[in-house]
Design an enzyme around this catalytic site. Structure first.
Site, PDB file in Angstrom:
ATOM      1  N   LYS A 144       0.858  -1.184   0.000  1.00  0.00           N
ATOM      2  CA  LYS A 144       0.000   0.000   0.000  1.00  0.00           C
ATOM      3  C   LYS A 144       0.896   1.237   0.000  1.00  0.00           C
ATOM      4  CE  LYS A 144      -3.893   2.258   2.284  1.00  0.00           C
ATOM      5  NZ  LYS A 144      -4.908   2.156   3.362  1.00  0.00           N
ATOM      6  N   ASP A 191      -1.657  10.006  -6.584  1.00  0.00           N
ATOM      7  CA  ASP A 191      -0.291   9.595  -6.909  1.00  0.00           C
ATOM      8  C   ASP A 191       0.018   8.155  -6.507  1.00  0.00           C
ATOM      9  OD1 ASP A 191      -0.105   9.729  -4.156  1.00  0.00           O
ATOM     10  OD2 ASP A 191       1.134  11.540  -4.118  1.00  0.00           O
ATOM     11  N   ARG A 248       0.655  -5.333   3.294  1.00  0.00           N
ATOM     12  CA  ARG A 248      -0.547  -5.901   3.901  1.00  0.00           C
ATOM     13  C   ARG A 248      -0.677  -7.372   3.485  1.00  0.00           C
ATOM     14  NH1 ARG A 248      -5.370  -1.600   2.991  1.00  0.00           N
ATOM     15  NH2 ARG A 248      -5.363  -2.392   0.847  1.00  0.00           N
ATOM     16  N   ARG A 287     -13.495  -7.805  -1.845  1.00  0.00           N
ATOM     17  CA  ARG A 287     -14.452  -7.033  -1.052  1.00  0.00           C
ATOM     18  C   ARG A 287     -15.796  -7.016  -1.757  1.00  0.00           C
ATOM     19  NH1 ARG A 287     -10.657  -2.375  -0.458  1.00  0.00           N
ATOM     20  NH2 ARG A 287      -9.106  -4.010  -0.506  1.00  0.00           N
ATOM     21  N   ASP A 304     -16.829  -0.841  -0.643  1.00  0.00           N
ATOM     22  CA  ASP A 304     -15.511  -1.242  -1.151  1.00  0.00           C
ATOM     23  C   ASP A 304     -14.521  -1.442  -0.009  1.00  0.00           C
ATOM     24  OD1 ASP A 304     -15.972   1.737  -1.289  1.00  0.00           O
ATOM     25  OD2 ASP A 304     -13.790   1.732  -1.447  1.00  0.00           O
ATOM     26  N   ASN A 305     -14.944  -1.148   1.229  1.00  0.00           N
ATOM     27  CA  ASN A 305     -14.093  -1.378   2.399  1.00  0.00           C
ATOM     28  C   ASN A 305     -14.640  -2.513   3.269  1.00  0.00           C
ATOM     29  OD1 ASN A 305     -12.363   0.704   1.695  1.00  0.00           O
ATOM     30  ND2 ASN A 305     -13.445   2.223   2.905  1.00  0.00           N
ATOM     31  N   ASP A 347      -8.854  -2.122   5.356  1.00  0.00           N
ATOM     32  CA  ASP A 347      -8.677  -0.710   5.001  1.00  0.00           C
ATOM     33  C   ASP A 347      -8.782   0.225   6.202  1.00  0.00           C
ATOM     34  OD1 ASP A 347      -8.167  -1.324   2.407  1.00  0.00           O
ATOM     35  OD2 ASP A 347     -10.138  -0.826   1.645  1.00  0.00           O
TER      36      ASP A 347
END
Length: 518
Positions: free
Chosen positions: A124, A136, A194, A201, A269-270, A279
């Protein structure tokens, strides 16, 4: 026997089983029909190992990193058998469909096999992907320290979670607008590795349904069941699989409520398909007990993801998953019926958990009233949640005066109680002590039950903030202390941290509220 990250032979089952965009381009774009886009980590100036989870490394048989391994952890090297990619998924964010999202700053390197199990290794903050949009793809030290420490802290608390193997400083500066208020500043960059059996998910399934890719959806569901729920078979396996996801998610919410954890951004999405915490962004533990507490500035003023709303939001999110699965069913009756089981799963597990926190041998019908009275009391007087339960554990059944009891609990109060609050508090404690004294189990057994259910040490935001400030100055003392304390959250070995949030931290940025960039 341990293996080095740089020489291990990796599996790549996900990319080998599903279609993906293999151009390697990081140009932001929609990728219909694709489960992923290949993405190589972008090298950094000077990767330096800051933290390493010895416990996780031992479980996965991973050797302490040498120079080549550290390059992998920092994104400067990819092992020959790795096939790095960013996953494509969608999601509902703050209740609204957001369309395609995807791994914008996470890159999965490959699958590590240990003891006949596989674990996805993911960086990550390792640079842009096709899903980075205008970002970015980097992460700052601030957010990376928080993710590394909390992932491991939750594991030692006994809460299902993704893990964190390493924390690496990059030697690069990253521009961030911490509170989205027009005041960007450079911060030191960092990368976390991670680890999870899978990072799938709810959103991975939602995006396929939204794009009417029914065959891809069916393939992903069957692959997920085969790989992560292999005990589920038969003609009705999708229904039974969804039921287990529902039950696991309910159990996770109960654990969050048990330890006072607030995720802060429970978008679909988490939400992990395994029912684990995933997350770590603008999270927090509850200090003073407020069901309406949210640590996320982006969640104001609606407080959709506040502490007390998390169980309800989880069910709403499961409803979104059910909607995504509906193309695989002739109608929605079965899915709705399973979703309706959530409340039963949750409340049965919740009251059992509360019984353990209170040291009750069984939870009787009358105990439900006692538990509800406690919740109303906590919400009225707002004590420090963690310290309150520690003090409750230390109470003896002998008769005590109101003054003695109030003095005993004084360390958990953030404000002086009113006369009415004192009366309500004393009345509850008397009722509670009477109930605890009627246990079939011994007092020692009750206390052991409470000790196992009530953490004594939690990673409070102000402690994390102080550790981050020290790390940015090159000091590691508090960071190392927190790493040790988080491994023993139920012990009395780290009581220097068993104190209320100090007054200076109540409004300080990074201690009370955080943004999604955190």
């Amino acid at each position: 026997m341990t293996n080095n990250l740089s020489t291990k032979k990796y599996q790549n089952q996900f990319v080998e089983n599903f279609p993906g965009d293999e151009t390697g381009s990081t140009l932001p774009r929609q990728t219909p029909g694709m489960f992923f886009s290949t993405a190589m980590p972008t090298p950094v100036a000077q990767p330096q190992l800051i933290a390493w989870s010895e416990e996780l490394a031992e479980e996965l048989n991973i050797a302490f990193p040498n120079d080549e391994d550290t390059k992998i952890l920092g994104g400067n090297l990819v092992a020959p058998t790795m096939k790095p990619y960013a996953a494509c998924y969608g999601g509902h964010q703050f209740g609204n469909w957001a369309g395609q999202l995807g791994d914008g700053r996470a890159i999965t390197l490959g699958e590590w096999e240990a003891d006949k199990k596989t674990w996805e290794l993911q960086l990550k903050g390792a640079g842009p992907t096709a899903y980075s949009r205008r970002a970015d793809g980097r992460a700052v030290l601030r957010s990376s320290v928080r993710e590394y420490l909390m992932s491991e802290a939750m594991f030692f608390l006994g809460v299902p979670t993704t893990r964190a193997l390493s924390l690496v400083a990059t030697g690069d500066e990253v521009m961030r607008d911490m509170f989205y208020d027009g005041h960007p500043a450079y911060e030191p960059g960092a990368i976390v590795m991670r680890v999870a059996p899978t990072f799938l998910r709810f959103g991975n399934f939602e995006i396929l349904a939204a794009r009417n890719e029914t065959e891809n959806l069916k393939k992903l569901v069957e692959w997920t069941i085969e790989n992560y729920y292999p005990h589920i078979t038969g003609d009705d396996k999708i229904t039974n699989w969804f039921r287990e996801v529902v039950e696991r998610t309910a159990a996770l919410m109960v654990d969050w409520m048990r330890v006072g954890f607030v995720h802060g951004v429970m978008n679909t999405d988490n939400m992990s398909i395994l029912g684990v915490t995933i997350d770590y962004g603008p999270y927090s533990f509850v200090d003073d007990y407020h069901l309406n507490f949210t640590p996320n500035t982006t969640d104001l003023p609606g407080r959709r993801y506040a502490f007390g709303k998390q169980p309800t939001v989880a069910k709403w999110n499961l409803g979104c998953l059910a909607g995504a699965l509906s193309p695989l069913f002739p109608d929605t009756k079965e899915l709705i019926a399973v979703l309706d089981e959530y409340d039963g799963f949750y409340w049965q597990k919740y009251y059992t958990m509360m019984g353990r926190k209170l040291g009750l041998d069984t939870v009787l019908e009358a105990d439900l009233v006692l538990i509800n009275e406690l919740e109303q009391l906590l919400e009225r007087i707002h004590p420090d949640m963690t310290i309150f339960f520690q003090l409750l554990m230390d109470l003896t059944a002998q008769a005590k005066s109101k003054e003695d009891i109030l003095e005993h609990f004084n360390p958990c109060f953030y404000a002086e109680l009113s006369v009415a609050e004192k009366e309500q508090f004393y009345a509850f404690i008397k009722n509670y002590l009477e109930r605890r004294s009627s246990n079939v189990i011994t007092e020692d057994e009750a206390i052991k039950m409470m000790q196992a259910a009530n953490p004594r040490f939690i990673l409070r935001n102000y402690l994390l903030h102080q550790a981050i400030e020290e790390l940015e100055k090159g000091e590691t003392n508090l960071f190392e202390k927190l790493q040790q304390a988080m491994k023993e959250p139920y012990s009395k070995n780290h009581d220097e941290f068993v104190t209320k949030r100090p007054s200076w931290a109540e409004e300080k940025a990074g201690c009370s509220m955080l943004s999604c960039s955190s």
